[in-house]
Design an enzyme around this catalytic site. Structure first.
Site, mmCIF file in Angstrom:
data_model
loop_
_atom_site.group_PDB
_atom_site.id
_atom_site.type_symbol
_atom_site.label_atom_id
_atom_site.label_comp_id
_atom_site.label_asym_id
_atom_site.label_seq_id
_atom_site.Cartn_x
_atom_site.Cartn_y
_atom_site.Cartn_z
ATOM 1 N N ASP A 96 0.817 -1.217 0.000
ATOM 2 C CA ASP A 96 0.000 0.000 0.000
ATOM 3 C C ASP A 96 0.854 1.271 0.000
ATOM 4 O O ASP A 96 1.953 1.290 0.555
ATOM 5 C CB ASP A 96 -0.904 -0.020 1.244
ATOM 6 N N ASN A 126 -10.516 -3.454 -6.620
ATOM 7 C CA ASN A 126 -9.661 -2.515 -7.371
ATOM 8 C C ASN A 126 -10.174 -2.212 -8.786
ATOM 9 O O ASN A 126 -9.733 -1.253 -9.413
ATOM 10 C CB ASN A 126 -8.214 -3.017 -7.450
HETATM 11 C C1 FPP Z 1 -2.152 -0.078 -3.275
HETATM 12 O O1 FPP Z 1 -1.600 1.210 -3.221
HETATM 13 C C2 FPP Z 1 -1.555 -0.801 -4.388
HETATM 14 C C3 FPP Z 1 -2.240 -1.422 -5.382
HETATM 15 C C4 FPP Z 1 -3.723 -1.453 -5.440
HETATM 16 C C5 FPP Z 1 -1.543 -2.096 -6.500
HETATM 17 C C6 FPP Z 1 -0.319 -2.845 -6.124
HETATM 18 C C7 FPP Z 1 0.273 -3.410 -7.338
HETATM 19 C C8 FPP Z 1 1.592 -3.436 -7.599
HETATM 20 C C9 FPP Z 1 2.644 -2.964 -6.679
HETATM 21 C C10 FPP Z 1 2.042 -4.020 -8.890
HETATM 22 C C11 FPP Z 1 2.146 -5.482 -8.720
HETATM 23 C C12 FPP Z 1 2.860 -6.040 -9.816
HETATM 24 C C13 FPP Z 1 3.311 -7.278 -9.832
HETATM 25 C C14 FPP Z 1 4.229 -7.653 -10.894
HETATM 26 C C15 FPP Z 1 2.923 -8.281 -8.813
HETATM 27 P P1 FPP Z 1 -2.549 2.438 -3.516
HETATM 28 O O2 FPP Z 1 -2.577 2.696 -4.959
HETATM 29 O O3 FPP Z 1 -3.894 2.199 -2.913
HETATM 30 O O4 FPP Z 1 -1.802 3.591 -2.775
HETATM 31 P P2 FPP Z 1 -2.464 4.880 -2.089
HETATM 32 O O5 FPP Z 1 -3.227 4.365 -0.912
HETATM 33 O O6 FPP Z 1 -1.295 5.701 -1.721
HETATM 34 O O7 FPP Z 1 -3.348 5.513 -3.122
#
Ligand code: FPP
Length: 234
Positions: free
Chosen positions: A15, A63
């Site tokens: 996150d 998501n």
């Molecule tokens: C949450 O942070 C993150 C996600 C919903 C996506 C995570 C995906 C990756 C790191 C890519 C994975 C790739 C592979 C190859 C496994 P957020 O976007 O909710 O962060 P925020 O809370 O700061 O908005």
């Protein structure tokens, strides 16, 4: 640290990618891209520490509500990392995808099925990638399978026990989940491994996922090793 103080299975809620990018005036997908680099490094850090299995929350059933270009960006990252995931599968690492991959693009889906299948006998380490995953969805699916079996008189509903459900979860061939690490300051599970986390320890950290380091992992594992796990006993 002694071997029994090292968690066998760690769940990572990756996150804070969006906030990390925003702080730099960059698009959210830039944060996911950095996050994916950290995902790759974390697998090696876990192996070095003697952890046996790590599961990463890459995309939840919720998501899909994000803007289409962000969803597309995460899917393209997966495409980009399939080569690395395949390379890991060649190093005696087993890859398990948790979640319903049916709605994913066909090229990604077929690659993932093939990687899972070809790595299923690998024994050195397990990488779990939760994709279109939701803990409630996982338990609902298990309930549906058991209900159909009962309807077909293949099982007696009286004999349904916790193990009957556990066998139907995506984690059935993984060690029990010992530790969940959530960076970014949020303190919730967000539908991640909700059944498996019943007795897991939680370590919440303020660092944003793209800034997560080997030292952060070490400090979470040290904190885990100092916890007194009683599993309901005394
Ligand atoms: C949450 O942070 C993150 C996600 C919903 C996506 C995570 C995906 C990756 C790191 C890519 C994975 C790739 C592979 C190859 C496994 P957020 O976007 O909710 O962060 P925020 O809370 O700061 O908005």
């Amino acid at each position: 640290m002694e071997e029994n103080q090292i968690p066998a299975h760690i769940g990572f809620i990756m996150d804070g990618n969006g906030r990390w990018a925003k702080k730099r005036g960059m698009p959210r997908n830039f944060g996911h891209s950095k996050g994916a680099e950290v995902f790759k490094k974390t697998i090696n850090w876990c192996r070095e520490l003697g952890v046996k299995c790590a599961t990463f929350y890459a995309f939840s059933t919720e998501n899909w509500r994000r803007p289409p270009d962000e969803v597309e960006g995460i899917m393209n990252l997966l495409r980009r990392y399939i080569k690395d995931i395949r390379a890991a599968a060649k190093e005696n690492i087993r890859i398990i995808i948790l979640g319903d991959i049916a709605p994913l693009a066909e090229d990604i889906r077929l690659e993932l099925i093939d990687i899972m299948d070809s790595s299923k006998d690998n024994t050195e380490f397990i990488v779990g990638i939760a994709l279109n995953y939701g803990g409630r969805d996982e338990i609902t699916r298990a309930a549906k399978i058991l209900a159909k079996k009962a309807e077909a008189h293949e099982i007696d509903p009286e004999h349904i026990c916790e193990g009957s459900i556990e066998q139907l979860l995506y984690t059935s061939e993984m060690p029990p989940l010992d530790l969940v690490i959530r960076p970014s300051g949020e303190q919730r599970l967000s539908n991640f491994l909700i059944w498996q986390a019943a007795y897991a320890e939680f370590v919440f950290m303020d660092v944003l996922w793209p800034d997560f380091t080997k030292n952060d992992l070490r400090s979470a594992v040290t904190e885990y090793s100092q916890r007194n796990r009683r599993f309901g006993g005394i």
